[in-house]
Write an enzyme that holds these catalytic residues in place. Structure first.
Site, PDB file in Angstrom:
ATOM      1  CG  HIS A   1      33.873  49.097   0.731  1.00  0.00           C
ATOM      2  ND1 HIS A   1      33.940  48.488   1.515  1.00  0.00           N
ATOM      3  CD2 HIS A   1      34.982  47.837  -0.148  1.00  0.00           C
ATOM      4  CE1 HIS A   1      34.498  47.596   2.126  1.00  0.00           C
ATOM      5  NE2 HIS A   1      35.480  46.331   1.574  1.00  0.00           N
TER       6      HIS A   1
ATOM      7  CG  HIS B   1      36.144  37.829   1.327  1.00  0.00           C
ATOM      8  ND1 HIS B   1      35.459  38.285   1.563  1.00  0.00           N
ATOM      9  CD2 HIS B   1      35.969  39.375   1.789  1.00  0.00           C
ATOM     10  CE1 HIS B   1      34.983  39.010   0.806  1.00  0.00           C
ATOM     11  NE2 HIS B   1      36.331  40.117   1.022  1.00  0.00           N
TER      12      HIS B   1
ATOM     13  CD  GLU C   1      35.182  44.084  -1.006  1.00  0.00           C
ATOM     14  OE1 GLU C   1      35.323  43.025   0.198  1.00  0.00           O
ATOM     15  OE2 GLU C   1      34.976  45.100  -1.360  1.00  0.00           O
TER      16      GLU C   1
ATOM     17  CG  ASP D   1      40.338  43.471   0.303  1.00  0.00           C
ATOM     18  OD1 ASP D   1      39.142  43.172  -0.143  1.00  0.00           O
ATOM     19  OD2 ASP D   1      40.231  44.067   1.338  1.00  0.00           O
TER      20      ASP D   1
ATOM     21  CG  HIS E   1      32.008  42.421   4.078  1.00  0.00           C
ATOM     22  ND1 HIS E   1      31.669  43.828   3.163  1.00  0.00           N
ATOM     23  CD2 HIS E   1      33.248  41.877   3.835  1.00  0.00           C
ATOM     24  CE1 HIS E   1      32.325  43.190   3.066  1.00  0.00           C
ATOM     25  NE2 HIS E   1      33.563  42.617   2.764  1.00  0.00           N
TER      26      HIS E   1
ATOM     27  CG  ASP F   1      37.019  41.442   5.082  1.00  0.00           C
ATOM     28  OD1 ASP F   1      37.897  42.095   4.542  1.00  0.00           O
ATOM     29  OD2 ASP F   1      36.587  42.220   3.508  1.00  0.00           O
TER      30      ASP F   1
ATOM     31  CE1 TYR G   1      37.966  46.791   7.373  1.00  0.00           C
ATOM     32  CE2 TYR G   1      36.443  45.304   8.471  1.00  0.00           C
ATOM     33  CZ  TYR G   1      37.069  45.348   7.069  1.00  0.00           C
ATOM     34  OH  TYR G   1      37.501  44.005   7.147  1.00  0.00           O
TER      35      TYR G   1
ATOM     36  CG  HIS H   1      41.970  44.879   5.815  1.00  0.00           C
ATOM     37  ND1 HIS H   1      42.232  45.285   4.754  1.00  0.00           N
ATOM     38  CD2 HIS H   1      40.647  43.945   5.329  1.00  0.00           C
ATOM     39  CE1 HIS H   1      41.509  45.145   3.799  1.00  0.00           C
ATOM     40  NE2 HIS H   1      40.364  44.721   3.895  1.00  0.00           N
TER      41      HIS H   1
HETATM   42 FE1  FEO Z   1      35.188  42.305   2.133  1.00  0.00          FE
HETATM   43 FE2  FEO Z   1      38.877  43.209   3.066  1.00  0.00          FE
HETATM   44  O1  FEO Z   1      37.306  42.487   1.535  1.00  0.00           O
END
Ligand code: FEO
Length: 396
Positions: A24, A80, A82, A84, A146, A165, A193, A226
């Site tokens: 991030h 999601h 994002e 990643d 998120h 996430d 996290y 993750h």
């Molecule tokens: Fe909000 Fe693991 O990305």
């Protein structure tokens, strides 16, 4: 990591990023690396739930290829946007010519604004069902857990929740499940996290957990995007999230300071002695030497925060300023705080730290304490008493 069958016909095909140390945009240090989890569900129809970070696309494609030819994929579920989790999509999509992408309306918008491709996209919302054959997938929108696009995917036949996430950890491991890894390290990484990514979203998280509980869907396994998969007792991480989201704290103080010539450090030490004399636990950090991600993790469960800085140009020092910018964003409502610091010919740091956190929800429990140049006996006594008073306020 090669593909692993986590349930009959359901494979973990994601990748482990052993060496990533910042996440991030350097707001999160990942000392234990991370993983980008992706799940392949093989039924009459084949679905891939999430992809991985772009640079790991070849590994993901190789993992999928060991189970089925990628052109057999019918659906790609994008929980999601994002990068990643979606970063590998530009590499994966051309290999899956018949694949339809499923996600929320915000996901469609977000994917387009990242990759500018016109993929075949089907919007889904809470309660929608996708039949794969023996199994189905249902979707639960989870905006702001998120990102606005975030969504959970649930497989009722396997009682498997894939919440992206949520419930994740930046924890690279060759072992895939919670019962295979050190439980203390696992919970430490899950807390880290939550603290560093989800802390400001407690109200949304509580509401979503209640909503999922009211759906009365059985959850036997939580497979996040993750870290390791929760299969031993998924309620353990759900209950931890409820506690963190409610802002439940311990009688603990985090002292975080930055010092120029050591005077503010001496003040911090005496303040610590004062707090400890009241039987309250303290964690002390020179923020210029500390891992901010770890300090924030400690703060999640601490009721009190004490921030110190030497004055420089009528302001606080730069490392504590950057740290408090992060703290401000967490909006740690209900926590008690105090400010301290040494100055030369003019003060400013205590006032500026207070100003920075004015609208963060933190309550200043006791008036700040300052001292000129090097603290003498009287100033050190004042610091000790400041610590005592702060601890007493905390215990009320
Ligand atoms: Fe909000 Fe693991 O990305």
């Amino acid at each position: 990591m090669a593909a692993v069958e986590i349930l009959p016909g359901i494979y973990s095909v994601g990748v482990t990023d052993w060496n990533v140390r910042n996440f991030h945009g350097h707001t999160y240090t990942t000392q234990r690396g991370t993983s980008y989890n992706s799940y392949l569900i093989v039924d009459e129809k084949i679905a891939l739930v999430d992809t991985v970070s772009g640079k790991f696309a070849p590994e993901l494609i190789e993992n999928i290829g060991k189970i089925i030819p990628p052109d057999k994929i019918d659906y790609i579920i994008a929980n999601h946007v994002e990068p990643d989790h979606s970063g590998a999509m530009p590499a994966v999509m051309p290999l899956c010519p018949r694949a339809k992408v499923l996600g929320t309306a915000k996901c469609r918008e977000g994917l387009y604004r990242h990759y500018y491709r016109d993929w075949d996209f089907q919007e889904v919302k809470t309660g929608d069902e996708l039949r794969l054959g023996k199994r189905a997938l249902t979707f639960i929108q989870a905006p702001m857990i998120h990102w606005p696009d975030s969504m959970f995917t649930y497989c009722p036949q396997e009682e498997l929740l894939m919440p992206n996430d949520a419930f994740g950890q930046h924890f690279a491991s060759s072992l895939l499940f919670d019962d295979q890894v050190d439980p203390c390290i696992l919970m430490e990484e899950a807390k880290k996290y939550y603290a560093n990514i989800l802390w400001p979203l407690g109200a949304v998280i509580l509401k979503k957990i209640r909503e999922v509980q009211e759906l009365k869907i059985p959850i036997k396994m939580i497979a996040p995007s993750h870290g390791v998969i929760w299969r031993k007792d998924p309620s353990k991480i759900i209950n931890a999230y409820i506690s963190w989201a409610k802002g439940e704290t311990e009688n603990k103080v985090v002292v975080a300071y930055e010092t120029m010539w050591g005077s503010t450090a001496k003040m911090a030490q005496m303040i610590l002695e004062g707090v400890v004399s009241e039987g309250v636990e303290v964690k002390l950090y020179d923020i210029a030497q500390s891992d901010r991600t770890d300090v924030i993790t400690q703060m999640l469960s601490a009721r009190g925060f004490l921030f110190g800085s030497s004055t420089h140009d009528n302001d606080m020092l730069p490392n504590i300023a950057a740290f408090l910018e992060l703290v401000k964003g967490f909006k740690p409502a209900g926590r008690q705080a105090g400010f301290f610091g040494s100055c030369g010919w003019a003060g400013g740091a205590v006032k500026e730290m207070r100003e920075m956190l004015k609208y963060s929800g933190i309550n200043e429990a006791v008036p700040g304490v300052s001292c000129q140049y090097v603290p003498d006996e009287a100033a050190l006594e004042e610091c000790f008493n400041f610590g005592v008073k702060f601890a007493q306020e905390l215990k009320k």
